[in-house]
Design an enzyme around this catalytic site. Structure first.
Site, short mmCIF file in Angstrom:
data_model
loop_
_atom_site.label_atom_id
_atom_site.label_comp_id
_atom_site.label_asym_id
_atom_site.label_seq_id
_atom_site.Cartn_x
_atom_site.Cartn_y
_atom_site.Cartn_z
N ASP A 50 0.83 -1.22 0.00
CA ASP A 50 0.00 0.00 0.00
C ASP A 50 0.86 1.27 0.00
O ASP A 50 0.69 2.15 0.84
CB ASP A 50 -0.93 0.02 1.21
CG ASP A 50 -1.67 -1.27 1.41
OD1 ASP A 50 -2.27 -1.76 0.44
OD2 ASP A 50 -1.65 -1.82 2.53
N GLU A 217 -11.33 0.80 -2.54
CA GLU A 217 -10.63 1.07 -1.27
C GLU A 217 -9.41 1.92 -1.58
O GLU A 217 -9.22 2.38 -2.70
CB GLU A 217 -10.21 -0.25 -0.62
CG GLU A 217 -9.36 -1.13 -1.52
CD GLU A 217 -9.09 -2.51 -0.93
OE1 GLU A 217 -9.37 -2.70 0.26
OE2 GLU A 217 -8.60 -3.38 -1.67
#
Length: 558
Positions: A50, A217
């Protein structure tokens, strides 16, 4: 341990300026910079999950999810988006709550951070899926960073990103984890106070991805011209794509466009990341690819704007949705910089922990002694928890990310257990939800070296011993060799994942290595790639004092 002349070393230290002492680390096993003006993906063959990045002047800074591993929120620095080094961590010691500091919180704590620079300060926001949105800030990326502030409490709030608007208002965009919030596939925005320390409004849903972009997301909020842009992945980690939303009002309504997908490339997923620009005005996008055992690898994609929409990668079909590149020309940053890579090997010459290392939980200051004058790290045998089943329950694992598809990790250690207690253990471990290693133990019959493996470690299964050797000498060299030929594991196990094998061997003289045990199929951890490193433990009933292991060096080679 290195032999050194102390007086000569002191003289050199005083004579050389600090800048001259700092030398770029260059990996033997993975270098993205091809040395000819091009780079190859992934730029980081390591689990910087991420990733998010920002540019300040001529410098780029990146951070990533660290979950239960401390120091948390490792910070990387680059001058050209291809060559990176680790410069520190924003959470150096612990995360709240600390009621169970001796047990890892696998897969919890720090999810999907965002790093930003505003008004002379660096900010990092992240979501703790069980507590809410946190923030730390600092004047300089190396710190010191403030203690974490809970900006917005709430179970399931994840993937947070701050945004300072031109009118002085501050916002935070975020997603929800279905496992905690009972709802996912939506993007929300709330307003923060001027200090960005507290949410002052409820979150407002501004995009629902259930129909077209399931599992949306990882949102990142930007502004360009008249438009607010939200970059986010959708479709899930193994097979997803990149979506960009845009609107002239921060609360929407937002229109959307798919801007990056796997296409004909082998880059499955292309998942969440960061848009950055260069001092020369180029645009680039950093994102990750999940390959299983090695975790989530960082890729760099070219980006351009067409009709106020970003196009990421190479748009082969002319539909505005690009395919990832594997080899491409390096970003134009106005200058050429030397090759460097994140640190890996360690001679333990310092008096603090080198930045590639992370413990598996909140750090206990009694776990280690950083004896730079002796060129060792001393790991004290620390008691395991009373409910100990296997190494999955051990907090004082000292580990680092795997750095390439093929590499060898070798360490030299001297084990000094206590005489009156048995069951102290040390060694080299490859850790995931399955793990394996070479473990040296003080037993009733003396020192025994075992190659062990543990399948479904998170379920509490016991270790299996695959081979043993009785030892007379307490100094030994331990080795783990990782190999991958590009094959994928079966679909039932997650067919996009690489098949990674590890073979173990040991040496008594550092020259001749003897195989021990059997090959081990490496498995990723809880939301993280497999990690490799060391430990030293003792039974929980030994409460007064114990022995230790002195690690002379840990080296990553081909």
């Amino acid at each position: 341990m290195k032999t050194r002349n102390a007086l000569l070393g002191l003289g050199l230290l005083l004579a050389l300026p600090l800048a001259a002492q700092e030398k770029n680390y260059v990996s033997e096993v993975w270098v993205a910079d091809q040395g000819n003006g091009k780079y190859k993906n992934p730029i980081l063959y390591a689990d910087y999950s991420d990733p998010d990045a920002c540019r300040v002047g001529d410098d780029f800074y990146m951070t990533s999810s660290s979950f239960n591993c401390l120091p948390g929120l490792q910070i990387l620095h680059s001058k050209d988006l291809v060559n990176w080094s680790i410069i520190g961590a924003a959470v150096p010691y612990s995360l709240s709550p600390v009621e169970t500091p001796e047990r890892p919180e696998h897969g919890n704590r720090v999810w999907a951070p965002a790093i930003r620079h505003h008004n002379g300060e660096f900010y990092i926001f992240w979501g703790d899926p069980d507590q809410g949105a946190f923030m730390v800030k600092a004047k300089a990326p190396k710190g010191p960073w403030t203690e974490p502030v809970l900006v917005k409490p709430g179970k399931g709030i994840i993937d947070t990103c701050p945004f300072w608007d031109e009118d002085g208002k501050v916002y935070m965009v975020h997603a929800y984890a279905g496992s905690r919030a009972g709802l996912k596939s939506i993007i929300s925005i709330c307003e923060l106070n001027a200090d960005a320390t507290k949410a002052i409004t409820q979150s407002r849903v501004i995009f629902d991805g259930h129909e077209a972009h399931q599992t949306c997301e990882g949102p990142k909020l930007y502004k360009r011209g008249e438009y607010y842009y939200i970059f986010h992945p959708a479709g899930g980690v193994p097979t997803g794509w990149q979506v960009v939303l845009r609107s002239k009002n921060i609360y929407g309504p937002y229109e959307w466009k798919k801007v990056l997908a796997q296409g004909d490339s082998p880059v499955n997923g292309p998942h969440q990341g960061a848009w950055v620009d260069t001092p020369t005005g180029e645009d680039w996008f950093l994102h990750f690819q999940d390959v299983g055992a090695y975790g989530r690898l960082v890729h760099l994609q070219p980006m351009k704007w067409v009709n106020d929409w970003p196009v990421i990668g190479i748009d082969k079909d002319g539909d505005g949705c690009g395919d990832p590149v594997l080899v491409y020309k390096k970003p134009d940053v106005g200058k050429t910089y030397p090759i460097c890579t994140p640190q890996e090997s360690d001679e333990f010459d310092g008096y603090t922990l080198s930045p590639q290392w992370q413990w598996h939980a909140n750090i206990n200051e009694k776990w280690a002694y950083y004896a730079g004058d002796q060129s060792i790290i001393r790991l004290y045998s620390y008691p395991v928890v009373k409910e100990y089943k296997n190494l999955w329950d051990v907090a004082n694992l000292l580990l680092q990310k795997t750095p390439a598809d093929k590499f060898t990790a070798t360490m030299k250690l001297t084990f000094k257990p206590t005489e009156k207690y048995k069951g102290e253990r040390t060694g080299l471990v490859v850790m995931g939800t399955n793990y394996a290693g070479l473990i040296l133990e003080n037993t009733d019959k003396g020192l025994v070296l075992s190659q062990v493996s543990c399948l479904r470690a998170e379920k509490g299964t016991p270790e299996t011993v695959n081979g043993t050797v009785d030892l007379k000498d307490n100094t030994i060299y331990l080795r783990a060799k990782f190999t991958s030929d590009g094959k994928k594991i079966s679909k039932s196990e997650g067919g996009h994942d690489l098949l990674v094998l590890c073979n173990f061997s040991y040496s008594l003289d550092g020259k001749k290595y003897r195989p021990l045990g059997k090959p081990f199929q490496v498995k990723e951890g809880k939301w993280i790639g497999a990690k490799v490193g060391m430990f030293c433990t003792r039974p929980s009933i030994v409460t007064n004092d114990g022995g230790w292991t002195d690690v002379d060096w840990f080296r990553i080679t081909k």
